[in-house]
Design an enzyme around this catalytic site. Structure first.
Site, PDB file in Angstrom:
ATOM      1  N   PRO A  96      -7.956   2.750  -9.282  1.00 17.56           N
ATOM      2  CA  PRO A  96      -7.306   4.047  -9.512  1.00 17.56           C
ATOM      3  C   PRO A  96      -7.742   5.089  -8.485  1.00 17.56           C
ATOM      4  O   PRO A  96      -7.079   6.109  -8.322  1.00 17.56           O
ATOM      5  CB  PRO A  96      -7.751   4.444 -10.932  1.00 17.56           C
ATOM      6  CG  PRO A  96      -8.912   3.566 -11.251  1.00 17.56           C
ATOM      7  CD  PRO A  96      -8.797   2.340 -10.409  1.00 17.56           C
ATOM      8  N   GLU A 123     -16.240  -0.716 -14.363  1.00 18.43           N
ATOM      9  CA  GLU A 123     -16.173   0.538 -13.602  1.00 18.43           C
ATOM     10  C   GLU A 123     -15.886   0.292 -12.120  1.00 18.43           C
ATOM     11  O   GLU A 123     -15.992   1.202 -11.305  1.00 18.43           O
ATOM     12  CB  GLU A 123     -17.491   1.319 -13.757  1.00 18.43           C
ATOM     13  CG  GLU A 123     -17.795   1.773 -15.176  1.00 18.43           C
ATOM     14  CD  GLU A 123     -16.703   2.679 -15.749  1.00 18.43           C
ATOM     15  OE1 GLU A 123     -16.334   3.654 -15.085  1.00 18.43           O
ATOM     16  OE2 GLU A 123     -16.234   2.391 -16.865  1.00 18.43           O
ATOM     17  N   ARG A 165       9.326  -9.700  -3.197  1.00 14.93           N
ATOM     18  CA  ARG A 165      10.791  -9.613  -3.175  1.00 14.93           C
ATOM     19  C   ARG A 165      11.320  -9.057  -1.852  1.00 14.93           C
ATOM     20  O   ARG A 165      12.514  -9.097  -1.591  1.00 14.93           O
ATOM     21  CB  ARG A 165      11.339  -8.841  -4.376  1.00 14.93           C
ATOM     22  CG  ARG A 165      10.940  -7.411  -4.460  1.00 14.93           C
ATOM     23  CD  ARG A 165      11.396  -6.797  -5.767  1.00 14.93           C
ATOM     24  NE  ARG A 165      12.844  -6.628  -5.825  1.00 14.93           N
ATOM     25  CZ  ARG A 165      13.522  -5.704  -5.159  1.00 14.93           C
ATOM     26  NH1 ARG A 165      12.899  -4.883  -4.340  1.00 14.93           N
ATOM     27  NH2 ARG A 165      14.828  -5.604  -5.295  1.00 14.93           N
ATOM     28  N   ASP A 180      19.728  -3.878   1.244  1.00 10.95           N
ATOM     29  CA  ASP A 180      20.074  -3.421   2.594  1.00 10.95           C
ATOM     30  C   ASP A 180      20.764  -2.077   2.563  1.00 10.95           C
ATOM     31  O   ASP A 180      20.435  -1.196   3.330  1.00 10.95           O
ATOM     32  CB  ASP A 180      20.994  -4.440   3.286  1.00 10.95           C
ATOM     33  CG  ASP A 180      20.216  -5.654   3.735  1.00 10.95           C
ATOM     34  OD1 ASP A 180      20.838  -6.667   4.055  1.00 10.95           O
ATOM     35  OD2 ASP A 180      18.964  -5.571   3.759  1.00 10.95           O
TER      36      ASP A 180
HETATM   37  N1  ADE Z   1      -7.291  -0.501 -11.657  1.00 16.89           N
HETATM   38  C1  ADE Z   1      -7.383   0.306 -12.722  1.00 16.89           C
HETATM   39  N2  ADE Z   1      -6.455   1.256 -12.693  1.00 16.89           N
HETATM   40  C2  ADE Z   1      -5.718   1.047 -11.550  1.00 16.89           C
HETATM   41  C3  ADE Z   1      -4.621   1.704 -10.952  1.00 16.89           C
HETATM   42  N3  ADE Z   1      -4.058   2.790 -11.499  1.00 16.89           N
HETATM   43  N4  ADE Z   1      -4.143   1.225  -9.800  1.00 16.89           N
HETATM   44  C4  ADE Z   1      -4.709   0.144  -9.225  1.00 16.89           C
HETATM   45  N5  ADE Z   1      -5.757  -0.509  -9.743  1.00 16.89           N
HETATM   46  C5  ADE Z   1      -6.258  -0.068 -10.901  1.00 16.89           C
END
Ligand code: ADE
Length: 254
Positions: A96, A123, A165, A180
């Site tokens: 995140p 974490e 994809r 496209d």
């Molecule tokens: N791991 C935990 N939350 C995440 C997120 N929002 N984006 C990517 N990996 C993550």
């Protein structure tokens, strides 16, 4: 394209056997390899985490299994030299706290021959793992959105599907044609408007008559108008971004 995924939950990736990606794998377009991080632990409990230095809640993934896993999967460090051309993957670490994942970024990743995903849990992964890997390969921390998942696995699924994809031969002709026209057209950066199929009347609801008119110009104008309406309603900031780009794309409304 080769994709290696290192995780403590290889079973999480069963969906990669299905649908477009399953077919792309069977066709040899995609070579996806799953690796269980715990196979690089050496204690009785296959420990992959420990308490954080400096205190705080939760656990942090230990560097040693990750270092061994990346050496084994992405190539061991060569004494005093880089790996040969084409032998170095790009390491993607979903977190995140990464930089945002976008369609443009997916396109860029789809042009790489080899991606390795490091799925963190708890974490996160001891920060020295990425620092060490960055001495041998490009490393990207990627966030798929401003929310916190339980781990990198579901983010990896999202990224792998989005990238896959875009690979030549993965989408059927009909779908790639749609893709496209998006890429080439001024509808880029607008949300797709409503779509309809047969029957023309369902319950008491009619398909918009313009779509049955056979007038391709009128259909294009209607689609653009609906795309703008939907974007204004659901993602107004995208319209503001378009407007700031010199009203580009807005000059053909009405
Ligand atoms: N791991 C935990 N939350 C995440 C997120 N929002 N984006 C990517 N990996 C993550």
């Amino acid at each position: 394209m080769r994709i290696d995924i290192i995780t403590i939950f290889p079973d999480y990736f069963a969906p990669l056997e299905l649908s477009l990606i399953g077919k792309a794998r069977a066709a040899g377009i995609l070579d996806i390899r799953l690796h269980d991080l715990r196979s690089w632990t050496h204690d009785r409990h296959n420990t992959v985490d420990d308490t954080p230095y400096g205190g705080g809640p939760g656990m942090v993934m230990k560097p040693e299994p990750w270092g061994e896993a990346l050496d084994a999967v992405a190539g061991a460090p060569e004494p005093g030299g880089a790996a040969g051309p084409g032998a170095v993957p790009r390491l993607v670490v979903p977190t995140p706290s990464g930089t945002p994942f976008t369609q443009e970024r997916a396109k860029r990743l789809s042009e790489e021959p080899w991606l390795v995903f490091a799925c963190g849990r708890y974490e996160g992964i001891d920060s020295r793992v990425a620092a060490d890997a960055a001495r041998r390969m490009p490393v990207e921390e990627v966030s798929i959105g401003d929310y916190v998942l339980a781990g990198g696995e579901s983010a990896t699924l999202v990224i792998v599907e989005t990238v896959s994809r875009l690979l030549p031969g993965v989408l059927g002709n009909a779908e790639s044609a749609v893709q496209d026209s998006f890429a080439a057209g001024a509808m880029e950066n607008l949300l797709e408007g409503p779509v309809f199929t047969k029957p023309a009347r369902w319950r008491d609801l009619e398909v918009p008559p313009v779509l049955l008119s056979g007038d391709h110009g009128a259909v294009d104008r209607w689609r653009r108008h609906e795309a703008l309406r939907k974007t204004a309603r659901n993602r107004p900031e995208l319209l503001r971004a378009l407007a700031e780009g010199g009203m580009a794309g807005l000059d053909r409304t009405d």
